[in-house]
Design a protein around this motif. Structure first.
Motif, PDB file in Angstrom:
ATOM      1  N   LEU A 122      36.544   5.696  46.423  1.00 35.33           N
ATOM      2  CA  LEU A 122      37.975   5.884  46.691  1.00 35.33           C
ATOM      3  C   LEU A 122      38.358   7.351  46.560  1.00 35.33           C
ATOM      4  CD1 LEU A 122      39.720   2.896  44.862  1.00 35.33           C
ATOM      5  CD2 LEU A 122      39.833   3.401  47.296  1.00 35.33           C
ATOM      6  N   ALA A 123      37.860   7.987  45.497  1.00 34.96           N
ATOM      7  CA  ALA A 123      38.175   9.397  45.286  1.00 34.96           C
ATOM      8  C   ALA A 123      37.595  10.267  46.393  1.00 34.96           C
ATOM      9  CB  ALA A 123      37.653   9.851  43.923  1.00 34.96           C
ATOM     10  N   GLU A 124      36.365   9.974  46.807  1.00 32.74           N
ATOM     11  CA  GLU A 124      35.699  10.813  47.801  1.00 32.74           C
ATOM     12  C   GLU A 124      36.212  10.557  49.213  1.00 32.74           C
ATOM     13  OE1 GLU A 124      31.165  11.730  49.448  1.00 32.74           O
ATOM     14  OE2 GLU A 124      31.488  10.334  47.792  1.00 32.74           O
ATOM     15  N   GLU A 125      36.280   9.276  49.627  1.00 33.52           N
ATOM     16  CA  GLU A 125      36.602   8.960  51.015  1.00 33.52           C
ATOM     17  C   GLU A 125      38.101   9.070  51.317  1.00 33.52           C
ATOM     18  OE1 GLU A 125      34.973   5.097  51.637  1.00 33.52           O
ATOM     19  OE2 GLU A 125      32.904   5.741  51.198  1.00 33.52           O
ATOM     20  N   LYS A 126      38.950   8.663  50.367  1.00 32.33           N
ATOM     21  CA  LYS A 126      40.398   8.718  50.599  1.00 32.33           C
ATOM     22  C   LYS A 126      41.032   9.979  50.024  1.00 32.33           C
ATOM     23  CE  LYS A 126      42.975   5.166  50.070  1.00 32.33           C
ATOM     24  NZ  LYS A 126      43.692   3.992  49.522  1.00 32.33           N
ATOM     25  N   GLU A 127      40.205  10.799  49.334  1.00 25.91           N
ATOM     26  CA  GLU A 127      40.721  11.959  48.603  1.00 25.91           C
ATOM     27  C   GLU A 127      41.839  11.540  47.661  1.00 25.91           C
ATOM     28  OE1 GLU A 127      41.584  15.301  51.203  1.00 25.91           O
ATOM     29  OE2 GLU A 127      39.567  16.017  50.713  1.00 25.91           O
ATOM     30  N   ALA A 128      41.644  10.368  47.053  1.00 29.15           N
ATOM     31  CA  ALA A 128      42.597   9.871  46.067  1.00 29.15           C
ATOM     32  C   ALA A 128      42.254  10.440  44.696  1.00 29.15           C
ATOM     33  CB  ALA A 128      42.559   8.342  46.029  1.00 29.15           C
ATOM     34  N   THR A 129      43.200  10.358  43.788  1.00 35.16           N
ATOM     35  CA  THR A 129      42.997  10.809  42.411  1.00 35.16           C
ATOM     36  C   THR A 129      42.971   9.584  41.505  1.00 35.16           C
ATOM     37  OG1 THR A 129      44.198  12.844  42.872  1.00 35.16           O
ATOM     38  CG2 THR A 129      43.898  12.260  40.561  1.00 35.16           C
ATOM     39  N   VAL A 130      42.011   9.544  40.585  1.00 38.06           N
ATOM     40  CA  VAL A 130      41.889   8.411  39.662  1.00 38.06           C
ATOM     41  C   VAL A 130      41.973   8.923  38.239  1.00 38.06           C
ATOM     42  CG1 VAL A 130      40.488   6.450  38.938  1.00 38.06           C
ATOM     43  CG2 VAL A 130      40.384   7.225  41.322  1.00 38.06           C
ATOM     44  N   LEU A 131      42.908   8.353  37.461  1.00 40.32           N
ATOM     45  CA  LEU A 131      42.959   8.602  36.018  1.00 40.32           C
ATOM     46  C   LEU A 131      42.303   7.401  35.351  1.00 40.32           C
ATOM     47  CD1 LEU A 131      44.261  10.862  34.173  1.00 40.32           C
ATOM     48  CD2 LEU A 131      45.949   9.117  33.573  1.00 40.32           C
ATOM     49  N   PHE A 132      41.186   7.640  34.657  1.00 42.78           N
ATOM     50  CA  PHE A 132      40.279   6.579  34.202  1.00 42.78           C
ATOM     51  C   PHE A 132      40.246   6.583  32.681  1.00 42.78           C
ATOM     52  CE2 PHE A 132      35.771   5.196  33.442  1.00 42.78           C
ATOM     53  CZ  PHE A 132      35.839   3.951  34.044  1.00 42.78           C
ATOM     54  N   ILE A 133      41.046   5.696  32.062  1.00 43.70           N
ATOM     55  CA  ILE A 133      41.119   5.610  30.598  1.00 43.70           C
ATOM     56  C   ILE A 133      40.115   4.566  30.128  1.00 43.70           C
ATOM     57  CG2 ILE A 133      42.614   5.148  28.630  1.00 43.70           C
ATOM     58  CD1 ILE A 133      45.003   5.777  30.478  1.00 43.70           C
ATOM     59  N   GLU A 134      39.123   4.984  29.361  1.00 47.59           N
ATOM     60  CA  GLU A 134      38.038   4.065  29.024  1.00 47.59           C
ATOM     61  C   GLU A 134      37.342   4.507  27.738  1.00 47.59           C
ATOM     62  OE1 GLU A 134      35.824   1.037  28.774  1.00 47.59           O
ATOM     63  OE2 GLU A 134      37.233   1.108  30.462  1.00 47.59           O
ATOM     64  N   HIS A 135      36.804   3.513  26.975  1.00 42.53           N
ATOM     65  CA  HIS A 135      36.066   3.812  25.747  1.00 42.53           C
ATOM     66  C   HIS A 135      34.559   3.722  25.935  1.00 42.53           C
ATOM     67  CE1 HIS A 135      39.665   4.100  23.387  1.00 42.53           C
ATOM     68  NE2 HIS A 135      40.019   2.847  23.597  1.00 42.53           N
ATOM     69  N   ASP A 136      34.107   3.146  27.049  1.00 44.98           N
ATOM     70  CA  ASP A 136      32.672   3.050  27.305  1.00 44.98           C
ATOM     71  C   ASP A 136      32.188   4.420  27.788  1.00 44.98           C
ATOM     72  OD1 ASP A 136      30.100   2.644  28.283  1.00 44.98           O
ATOM     73  OD2 ASP A 136      30.544   0.678  29.124  1.00 44.98           O
ATOM     74  N   VAL A 137      31.546   5.143  26.895  1.00 46.07           N
ATOM     75  CA  VAL A 137      31.127   6.514  27.192  1.00 46.07           C
ATOM     76  C   VAL A 137      30.155   6.558  28.366  1.00 46.07           C
ATOM     77  CG1 VAL A 137      29.901   8.517  26.269  1.00 46.07           C
ATOM     78  CG2 VAL A 137      31.540   7.293  24.844  1.00 46.07           C
ATOM     79  N   THR A 138      29.278   5.557  28.461  1.00 47.22           N
ATOM     80  CA  THR A 138      28.310   5.524  29.555  1.00 47.22           C
ATOM     81  C   THR A 138      29.021   5.481  30.907  1.00 47.22           C
ATOM     82  OG1 THR A 138      26.793   4.325  28.109  1.00 47.22           O
ATOM     83  CG2 THR A 138      26.280   4.330  30.454  1.00 47.22           C
ATOM     84  N   MET A 139      30.066   4.666  31.017  1.00 42.39           N
ATOM     85  CA  MET A 139      30.810   4.556  32.280  1.00 42.39           C
ATOM     86  C   MET A 139      31.679   5.784  32.535  1.00 42.39           C
ATOM     87  SD  MET A 139      29.977   1.923  33.980  1.00 42.39           S
ATOM     88  CE  MET A 139      28.312   2.373  33.461  1.00 42.39           C
ATOM     89  N   LEU A 140      32.257   6.340  31.485  1.00 38.11           N
ATOM     90  CA  LEU A 140      33.012   7.593  31.641  1.00 38.11           C
ATOM     91  C   LEU A 140      32.110   8.689  32.199  1.00 38.11           C
ATOM     92  CD1 LEU A 140      35.276   7.840  28.475  1.00 38.11           C
ATOM     93  CD2 LEU A 140      36.045   8.219  30.810  1.00 38.11           C
ATOM     94  N   ASP A 141      30.918   8.769  31.658  1.00 35.40           N
ATOM     95  CA  ASP A 141      29.957   9.770  32.111  1.00 35.40           C
ATOM     96  C   ASP A 141      29.524   9.497  33.553  1.00 35.40           C
ATOM     97  OD1 ASP A 141      27.813  11.908  31.404  1.00 35.40           O
ATOM     98  OD2 ASP A 141      26.642  10.238  32.171  1.00 35.40           O
ATOM     99  N   TYR A 142      29.371   8.210  33.898  1.00 33.62           N
ATOM    100  CA  TYR A 142      28.845   7.831  35.211  1.00 33.62           C
ATOM    101  C   TYR A 142      29.822   8.180  36.336  1.00 33.62           C
ATOM    102  CZ  TYR A 142      26.682   4.879  38.793  1.00 33.62           C
ATOM    103  OH  TYR A 142      26.089   4.409  39.942  1.00 33.62           O
ATOM    104  N   VAL A 143      31.130   8.003  36.111  1.00 34.65           N
ATOM    105  CA  VAL A 143      32.081   8.082  37.219  1.00 34.65           C
ATOM    106  C   VAL A 143      32.979   9.319  37.193  1.00 34.65           C
ATOM    107  CG1 VAL A 143      33.997   6.806  36.166  1.00 34.65           C
ATOM    108  CG2 VAL A 143      33.601   6.619  38.629  1.00 34.65           C
ATOM    109  N   SER A 144      33.165   9.954  36.034  1.00 37.75           N
ATOM    110  CA  SER A 144      34.162  11.033  35.928  1.00 37.75           C
ATOM    111  C   SER A 144      33.652  12.349  36.497  1.00 37.75           C
ATOM    112  CB  SER A 144      34.560  11.247  34.460  1.00 37.75           C
ATOM    113  OG  SER A 144      35.105  10.070  33.907  1.00 37.75           O
ATOM    114  N   SER A 145      34.573  13.115  37.080  1.00 39.48           N
ATOM    115  CA  SER A 145      34.256  14.467  37.544  1.00 39.48           C
ATOM    116  C   SER A 145      34.903  15.522  36.645  1.00 39.48           C
ATOM    117  CB  SER A 145      34.723  14.664  38.996  1.00 39.48           C
ATOM    118  OG  SER A 145      36.092  14.336  39.138  1.00 39.48           O
ATOM    119  N   SER A 146      35.892  15.115  35.857  1.00 43.18           N
ATOM    120  CA  SER A 146      36.521  15.984  34.852  1.00 43.18           C
ATOM    121  C   SER A 146      37.061  15.083  33.755  1.00 43.18           C
ATOM    122  CB  SER A 146      37.646  16.821  35.475  1.00 43.18           C
ATOM    123  OG  SER A 146      38.609  15.987  36.095  1.00 43.18           O
TER     124      SER A 146
END
Length: 604
Positions: free
Chosen positions: A509-533
């Motif tokens: 979604l972020a790449e193809e639609k140039e959308a912005t995602v605010l991703f609030i999460e405690h699973d560090v593995t998933m935060l690391d996997y998907v976040s760009s900042s």
């Protein structure tokens, strides 16, 4: 040559006999010869497939609801079938070998039998050994010569006290009333022991609080405290880290690991790979087809087992369970701030909510980025999200969108939606949020398959479990046309495969639609996997929170984990984050060089 064992399953959630002409029965070629390979069971209210089935697949193709599954498996599995839920129902093969003094972790998708395993090992279910009439004596004989024979002999002889912490913590306020301390004292009358356990799990300041006002994370810690205070020989923890921040997860992990003393048995089922790797001594992997059958792998070391799971290939079983390996970025790219790509900007913002104060320092979100949000519970992450989407107005400062910005918001607590619209079906609520044409959107197939939505599309919201409702609201939020997606704890209750598939949709979604995602999460593995900042929240939980603006992933992670006094290393094979034991050699090295998160190890 041995013939394969056949699994024929009719999914009770998908099968809709009232809407069906029962073509699965009419067109069965075996039925036309005068025999019955498939018949309709009035008591079960669904078709049942018998041993006469030849696996021709006609009934599978004729069923309009995709409710029938027929699978051929190696005949060797027949002797390992542990439990079956009625004729043509789900089958479980094998069980984890529990070991005294060790923490055994279970990894795998939902609907593969994890809860069934927990209930069998807790004694709540006597496995029928797929014969329909299993007894305790037969179960003991089945596992003769293994550690499970000793375990079941002691369990069925009432020589083991089992403590089972279930995953459904949201039910606690419905069945337990009063103050936290009162509830714990009813379980264990030793006040000094109650205070000791409360201190370990950071519950001391909550002891005089009413249970019905506790947050999800506080209820989780209460449930774990209650389990520990019951005192048992066997502890089974089903998803003990849901709703907990990383510091609380490690606190819980330490408390659970201490239970292994005295040769106790400990089983943990969880989807946070970093915590599971940190806590478990050994792991087993569940694989198969959700809703149809589940197979328990051989027991493996925690590191090796998790790496095999991420690779998608189980070496000792010679089994491919996923076509794509899952890898993590060890050197994330720096964040580039470009004015023409700014979507939302905010000045210094202040918001007071009772005794709590949030200060958000000026920052901006850019198109095409996924911003992970890091911070302990009660620090203001949800408050900031609600300001961003317009649910709360700041006392000071302003949020400035660039142009008309459509927003899609998945809140942290979603049970209110089911209370507000109890009669709406899953299909209706997704259409209400995302638009009636949601099935035509490119991400629908990935979400429908990845989040197992097809079996529940005609269910009403009041019929859904917490996990099912979570999957529905994630899909609805991601299918909505928007420029800004704000997702508050979207991974709670999802299994690992569902988390990965959801993360991939978020990234696309972020790449193809140039959308912005605010991703609030405690699973560090998933935060690391998907976040760009990343945005780092600091302060004193429940009193003062400071939201720092988005920064580079590497810099932000180092700042956050230095404040939490935790170091991570990266696995040499797939780059996944692994928690270092406090004061270990690696922990001391990383503290000395100031690299708290992105330290890549050599081959281990």
């Amino acid at each position: 040559m041995k013939m394969p064992t056949r699994i024929a399953v009719v999914d009770k959630d998908l099968c809709q006999p009232r809407k069906c002409s029962q073509e699965c029965i009419r067109f069965c070629p075996v039925v036309r010869t005068g025999k019955r390979a498939i018949y309709f069971d009035e008591q079960l209210n669904r078709p049942v497939i018998t041993d006469l089935c030849t696996a021709c697949g006609i009934c599978v193709r004729k069923c309009p609801f995709e409710a029938i599954t027929i699978i051929n498996l190696p005949s060797e599995l027949d002797e390992h079938c542990v439990h079956q839920y009625g004729p043509s129902g789900f089958k479980l093969f094998k069980l984890p070998m529990l070991k005294q003094g060790k923490v055994i972790g279970v990894i795998g998708q939902n609907a593969l039998g994890k809860t069934t395993i927990a209930n069998i090992l807790a004694g709540s279910i006597i496995p029928n050994l797929c014969s329909g009439n299993g007894s305790k004596d037969e179960v003991v004989r089945r596992f003769r010569g293994t550690e499970l024979q000793t375990y079941f002999t002691r369990l069925y002889g009432n020589r083991l006290r089992v403590v089972h912490k279930t995953q459904y913590i949201e039910l606690i306020p419905m069945v337990i009333k009063g103050k936290v301390k009162e509830a714990l004292m009813r379980i264990n009358g030793d006040e000094s022991k109650v205070l000791e356990v409360a201190g370990k799990l950071n519950l001391t300041h909550l002891l005089n609080r009413d249970i019905n006002v506790l947050s999800g994370g506080e209820l989780q810690r209460l449930a774990i405290a209650a389990a520990i205070l019951r005192g048992g020989d066997v502890y089974i923890f089903d998803e003990p880290t849901t709703h907990l921040d990383i510091t609380e997860r490690l606190r819980v992990a330490k408390a659970i690991s201490e239970l292994t003393s005295g040769n106790r048995y400990v089983l943990i089922i969880d989807h946070d790979l970093a915590v599971l790797d940190y806590l478990a001594d050994l792991v087993v992997i569940l694989y198969g087809k959700p809703g149809a059958y589940g197979i328990v792998s051989s027991i493996k070391g925690a590191k090796e087992g998790i790496n095999e799971y991420l690779k998608g290939y189980l070496a000792s079983e010679n089994m491919l369970i996923r076509r794509e390996a899952i890898t993590f970025k060890s050197t994330p790219p720096p964040r580039e701030v470009r004015k023409e790509r700014v979507l939302v900007e905010w000045s210094d913002v202040v918001k007071n909510l009772g005794d709590f104060k949030l200060i958000a320092r000026s920052g901006q979100l850019m198109r095409g980025e996924v911003v992970g949000v890091l911070g302990p519970n009660g620090i203001g992450k949800t408050t900031f999200a609600r300001i961003l989407v317009g649910e709360l107005q700041p006392d000071e400062g302003v949020v400035m969108p660039y142009g008309v910005v459509r927003i899609s918001y998945k809140p942290q607590y979603i049970r209110d939606i089911a209370v507000k619209y109890p009669e709406l079906t899953v299909s209706s609520i997704i259409g209400k949020v995302a638009g009636v044409d949601y099935r035509e959107k490119p991400h629908w197939p990935d979400l429908a398959n990845g989040l197992l939505l097809t079996p529940i599309m005609d269910k009403s919201l009041r019929e859904l479990s917490g996990g099912e409702l979570q999957r529905v609201m994630i899909a609805a939020a991601l299918l909505k046309d928007a420029e800004l997606y704000v997702l508050d704890e979207p991974m709670a209750y999802l299994d690992i495969e569902q988390r990965i598939k959801t993360a991939r949709v978020i990234a696309r979604l972020a790449e193809e639609k140039e959308a912005t995602v605010l991703f609030i999460e405690h699973d560090v593995t998933m935060l690391d996997y998907v976040s760009s900042s990343v945005m780092v929240f600091e302060g004193e939980p429940g009193k003062l929170g400071t939201a720092n603006p988005p920064i580079d992933l590497r810099k932000g992670m180092n700042i956050f984990f230095k404040a939490q006094d935790i170091t991570f290393r990266r696995d040499a094979h797939n780059g996944r984050p692994r928690i270092n034991k406090k004061d270990s050699v690696m922990d001391r090295i990383q503290r000395e060089i100031g690299e708290y998160y992105y330290y890549v190890t050599e081959k281990e």
